[in-house]
Design a protein around this motif. Structure first.
Motif, mmCIF file in Angstrom:
data_model
loop_
_atom_site.group_PDB
_atom_site.id
_atom_site.type_symbol
_atom_site.label_atom_id
_atom_site.label_comp_id
_atom_site.label_asym_id
_atom_site.label_seq_id
_atom_site.Cartn_x
_atom_site.Cartn_y
_atom_site.Cartn_z
ATOM 1 N N LEU A 11 0.691 -1.035 -0.003
ATOM 2 C CA LEU A 11 -0.015 0.189 0.152
ATOM 3 C C LEU A 11 1.023 1.200 0.098
ATOM 4 O O LEU A 11 1.803 1.281 0.801
ATOM 5 C CB LEU A 11 -0.844 0.016 1.277
ATOM 6 N N ALA A 12 0.741 2.143 -0.795
ATOM 7 C CA ALA A 12 1.259 3.376 -0.773
ATOM 8 C C ALA A 12 0.523 4.473 -0.125
ATOM 9 O O ALA A 12 -0.734 4.750 -0.275
ATOM 10 C CB ALA A 12 1.437 3.945 -2.347
ATOM 11 N N VAL A 13 1.430 5.448 0.527
ATOM 12 C CA VAL A 13 0.822 6.790 1.022
ATOM 13 C C VAL A 13 1.559 7.998 0.655
ATOM 14 O O VAL A 13 2.797 7.738 0.438
ATOM 15 C CB VAL A 13 1.032 6.524 2.504
ATOM 16 N N PHE A 14 0.802 9.038 0.559
ATOM 17 C CA PHE A 14 1.230 10.323 -0.042
ATOM 18 C C PHE A 14 1.104 11.171 0.870
ATOM 19 O O PHE A 14 -0.041 11.382 1.529
ATOM 20 C CB PHE A 14 0.325 10.764 -1.410
ATOM 21 N N ALA A 15 2.048 11.914 1.423
ATOM 22 C CA ALA A 15 2.060 13.114 2.290
ATOM 23 C C ALA A 15 2.007 14.438 1.858
ATOM 24 O O ALA A 15 2.840 14.839 0.688
ATOM 25 C CB ALA A 15 3.171 12.737 3.229
ATOM 26 N N LEU A 16 1.112 15.278 1.970
ATOM 27 C CA LEU A 16 1.299 16.437 1.672
ATOM 28 C C LEU A 16 2.431 17.179 2.704
ATOM 29 O O LEU A 16 2.817 16.960 3.790
ATOM 30 C CB LEU A 16 -0.057 17.342 1.943
ATOM 31 N N PRO A 17 2.828 18.348 2.263
ATOM 32 C CA PRO A 17 3.899 19.269 2.984
ATOM 33 C C PRO A 17 3.404 19.492 4.547
ATOM 34 O O PRO A 17 2.333 19.822 4.815
ATOM 35 C CB PRO A 17 4.222 20.587 2.398
ATOM 36 N N SER A 25 14.446 25.364 3.855
ATOM 37 C CA SER A 25 14.744 25.642 2.356
ATOM 38 C C SER A 25 14.501 24.231 1.881
ATOM 39 O O SER A 25 14.002 23.810 0.641
ATOM 40 C CB SER A 25 16.063 26.279 2.155
ATOM 41 N N THR A 26 15.164 23.131 2.412
ATOM 42 C CA THR A 26 15.220 21.755 1.908
ATOM 43 C C THR A 26 14.413 20.986 3.249
ATOM 44 O O THR A 26 15.094 20.567 3.833
ATOM 45 C CB THR A 26 16.384 21.374 1.555
ATOM 46 N N PRO A 27 13.380 20.291 2.768
ATOM 47 C CA PRO A 27 12.628 19.587 3.783
ATOM 48 C C PRO A 27 13.289 18.328 4.203
ATOM 49 O O PRO A 27 13.852 17.699 3.045
ATOM 50 C CB PRO A 27 11.143 19.314 3.294
ATOM 51 N N GLN A 28 13.197 17.450 4.969
ATOM 52 C CA GLN A 28 13.741 16.152 5.517
ATOM 53 C C GLN A 28 12.563 15.202 5.160
ATOM 54 O O GLN A 28 11.413 15.171 5.699
ATOM 55 C CB GLN A 28 13.930 16.141 6.887
ATOM 56 N N ARG A 116 6.003 7.732 1.938
ATOM 57 C CA ARG A 116 7.271 8.701 1.652
ATOM 58 C C ARG A 116 6.673 10.198 2.088
ATOM 59 O O ARG A 116 5.501 10.571 1.541
ATOM 60 C CB ARG A 116 7.858 8.950 0.520
ATOM 61 N N LEU A 117 7.095 10.858 3.187
ATOM 62 C CA LEU A 117 6.435 12.276 3.456
ATOM 63 C C LEU A 117 7.612 12.878 4.461
ATOM 64 O O LEU A 117 8.649 12.516 4.738
ATOM 65 C CB LEU A 117 5.299 11.802 4.464
ATOM 66 N N ILE A 118 7.274 14.224 4.583
ATOM 67 C CA ILE A 118 8.024 15.034 5.242
ATOM 68 C C ILE A 118 8.055 14.808 6.885
ATOM 69 O O ILE A 118 6.756 14.577 7.186
ATOM 70 C CB ILE A 118 7.671 16.611 5.037
ATOM 71 N N GLY A 119 9.219 14.587 7.554
ATOM 72 C CA GLY A 119 9.330 14.501 8.788
ATOM 73 C C GLY A 119 10.255 15.168 9.540
ATOM 74 O O GLY A 119 10.753 16.221 8.955
ATOM 75 N N PRO A 120 10.740 15.092 10.772
ATOM 76 C CA PRO A 120 11.722 15.868 11.628
ATOM 77 C C PRO A 120 13.060 15.413 11.023
ATOM 78 O O PRO A 120 13.309 14.685 10.189
ATOM 79 C CB PRO A 120 11.716 14.859 12.915
ATOM 80 N N ARG A 121 13.812 16.525 11.233
ATOM 81 C CA ARG A 121 15.222 16.603 10.912
ATOM 82 C C ARG A 121 16.068 15.655 11.832
ATOM 83 O O ARG A 121 15.418 15.287 12.826
ATOM 84 C CB ARG A 121 15.922 17.856 10.818
ATOM 85 N N SER A 122 17.377 15.690 11.586
ATOM 86 C CA SER A 122 18.195 14.542 12.444
ATOM 87 C C SER A 122 18.334 14.967 13.751
ATOM 88 O O SER A 122 18.529 14.176 14.583
ATOM 89 C CB SER A 122 19.627 14.485 11.879
ATOM 90 N N SER A 123 18.137 16.274 13.918
ATOM 91 C CA SER A 123 18.273 16.746 15.366
ATOM 92 C C SER A 123 17.049 16.269 16.209
ATOM 93 O O SER A 123 17.075 16.451 17.512
ATOM 94 C CB SER A 123 18.472 18.284 15.374
#
Length: 639
Positions: A11-17, A25-28, A116-123
């Motif tokens: 199953l595939a999932v699309f994430a909005l920003p 400037s560049t989302p993770q 696949r979606l935007i999530g937290p940065r490494s910090s």
């Protein structure tokens, strides 16, 4: 093998920003791999996706028969909120079509979900996610029931493993080869081909290599993928199975294969699928050999000549002579979101016309693809040979014989072996170019500020390898004549001669003109802030003027010391900027007027600075009088 093995699906999932994470400037992006069965939904794996030019897409989203809306919250170990996203969860797989029957659609009761979606940065390290239904799901119908595990209004799931960097390969895959390389994976449609039911001896014959190459050739020979594969990379992953073939080929015979492929899924002979373990293994192999979040499609070729296949997040096909057509058809669903154009009734299939190649309306003013319809084509369009090759509105599509219309009499989305129709081709390209940028990189890096001296600086937009790209260069919004390629040389003199200012924004717009696109355009604009440094002191000229290092006595925005290259190509003295570059009494009058009468700014300070000493003053007037009436001494050159 267990004969009671259940049918499966990815199953595939699309994430909005994300709207609640801090602006960057560049989302993770992250790739999440969920697993579900009849009793539970879990999250075995999460992986941050390395930054890349293309926007990561969830595979198979566009063609999902059913989508369920959710909110996702990222949580840390203490349960604190790190960020949120909304997405739709697509469900279902399609069987391979046959001429007499449409695709059959199944929503399995167990499977694997790639997200696949935007999530937290490494910090900020997430420990869990919370899924909440954004709207209560209404029952679809008995023919397409959703597994009850998705009835939960809200659920918190711990992330069982966060993987970064290289992952350990599973047994089975013995290696990979990049068989088509058009450039960086981070700005390409990346296709991965794997095989099931190939023993080491089978692989040794080269059969799987040949079948993979045949598949790539089929894409290259089927418009619009002749264009699409110009920006596609293809990996072949060689996988060994203990036995050749597939389960239920023939019915009741089982084989020990790596991806556990099987015919007769849900008692449909041609529905060839792989089970949950096989899906997990295929995803892991793509992650290991290509990269998490980098691959866009996985095709599994099963070592059987029996007709069969399925489409979803992962496309599965036998190596029947129609194998390539099956995958091309299924890719039309999963990548471009195209509808089946069959008119055979399919009881229980959800109604709708949201796909780009079907429409409830046939009136020219309302038809989605009206731009493709010639004025003389009747609407609705009779299904006769007179209209073969014309775009119109042909009744019957999406498992309904009436009340819904398709663009072409016959198309690959209706009949294997036919070409895609113009509307379907355009939809494929629209999705492709929403993912892949026309530029791989820029030199210098785009959006940076660049000092430009008298020696030209080089600016380049490194394009993707598509024939026919067009380029338009502009400086401060003004077109630069004669510049039609990916590279431009620019000097301080060029800046001043084009915009009469110390700097501005330099842009290049790349576009891809093609007759296959009418409803949108394909373009990409990149730019730099350029500032002139005509005296080469590594400081912008406007700052030099402010600090008194350079002067602008005529207030034209160009330092007096730099104007010589623009307005004084020869000797000094042409104070009135005579186009013939003559020095005469009118120049003397103009200089007197500037010095003693009107004080009106000069058109070219270097021409008036005849003695080339300090600024324009009475010494220049004396030299000009001497040149014209007394000694006739030659005037010095400006440069």
């Amino acid at each position: 093998m267990n004969q009671l093995r259940k049918c499966t699906v990815v199953l595939a999932v699309f994430a909005l920003p994300l709207v609640t994470l801090a602006a960057e400037s560049t989302p993770q992006y992250w790739q999440l791999v969920f697993s579900y069965d009849q009793s539970a939904l879990s999250l075995p794996q999460a992986s941050p996706i390395a930054p890349m030019a293309k926007t990561p897409r969830t595979p198979g989203l566009e063609g999902a028969p059913v989508r369920l809306p959710y909110n996702l919250d990222w949580l840390d170990a203490a349960g604190n909120l790190l960020g949120s996203a909304t997405f739709e969860m697509p469900l279902g797989i399609r069987s391979a079509p046959v001429d007499s029957q449409p695709c059959r659609i199944i929503i399995p009761d167990q499977g694997v979900i790639v997200v696949r979606l935007i999530g937290p940065r490494s910090s900020s390290v997430p420990s869990a996610v919370r899924l909440t239904q954004s709207n209560l799901r209404q029952p679809i119908n008995s023919a397409l029931s959703v597994p009850s595990v998705f009835d939960q209004t809200s659920i918190v799931m711990p992330i069982q493993e966060i993987t970064t960097g290289s992952q350990q390969a599973l047994a089975g895959p013995i290696g990979s080869a990049k068989i088509r390389n058009t450039g960086p994976d981070g700005n390409r449609m990346v296709v991965v081909v794997m095989g099931d039911g190939y023993t080491a001896a089978d692989l040794g014959t080269g059969a799987f290599t040949t079948q993979t190459n045949n598949l790539v050739t089929a894409f290259l020979n089927k418009s619009p993928w002749d264009i699409g594969f110009g920006v596609a990379n293809v990996y072949r992953i060689d996988v060994t199975s203990n036995e050749s073939g597939s389960d239920n080929d023939p019915l009741g015979v089982y084989k020990d294969t790596y991806f556990n492929s099987m015919f007769y899924t849900s008692d449909i002979a041609r529905l060839l699928t792989i089970n949950s373990q096989g899906l997990t293994r295929a995803i892991n192999a793509a992650n290991v050999y290509v990269g998490s979040g980098v691959w866009d499609a996985i095709f599994v070729l099963v070592n059987s000549t029996t007709y069969g296949g399925s489409g979803g997040t992962i496309a599965v096909s036998s190596v029947h002579p129609s194998a390539s057509e099956i995958i091309l058809h299924e890719y039309g669903h999963s990548y471009a979101g195209l509808a089946d154009e069959y008119s055979d009734p399919y009881p229980g299939y959800p109604p709708g016309d949201y796909e780009p190649n079907v429409d409830f309306d046939y009136q020219r003013s309302l038809l989605k693809w009206a731009v493709w319809v010639e004025k003389f084509v009747p609407l609705p369009t009779p299904p006769t040979s007179d209209w073969i090759g014309y775009v119109g509105a042909f009744e019957g599509a999406r498992y309904r014989p009436t009340g819904i219309y398709r663009p072409y009499l016959d198309c690959l989305m209706r009949s294997l072996g036919d070409p895609y129709c113009p509307v379907c081709k355009e939809a494929c390209l629209q999705n492709l170019f929403s993912e892949v940028s026309l530029t791989d990189s820029t030199l210098p890096p785009a959006s940076t500020s660049v000092l430009v001296g008298q020696s030209p600086a080089t600016f380049s937009a490194v394009p993707v390898p598509l024939a026919g790209l067009a380029y338009e260069w502009k400086l401060a919004g003004q077109s630069l004549d004669g510049q039609f390629g990916p590279t431009l040389s620019l000097s301080a003199t060029d800046i001043y001669s084009n915009i009469s200012a110390t700097g501005g924004t330099l842009t290049v717009r790349l576009s891809f003109p093609t007759s296959l696109i009418r409803q949108f355009s394909v373009s990409k604009t990149v730019g730099w802030v350029v500032k002139a440094d005509c005296n080469g002191n590594l400081q912008a000229d406007d700052l030099d003027i402010t600090q008194g290092i350079l002067h602008d006595t005529n207030h034209d925005g160009i330092p007096d010391e730099c104007e010589a290259v623009l307005c004084c190509p020869g000797p000094t003295g042409n104070v009135d900027c005579d186009p013939a570059d003559l020095v005469d009494i009118s120049d003397l009058s103009r200089l007197i007027d500037n010095l003693f009468i009107s004080f009106e700014p000069l058109c070219c300070v270097p021409e008036a600075n005849a003695d080339k000493i300090a600024g324009v003053d009475i010494g220049d007037l004396s030299l000009l009088i001497d040149h014209l009436f007394i000694s006739f001494v030659p005037l010095p050159n400006c440069q």
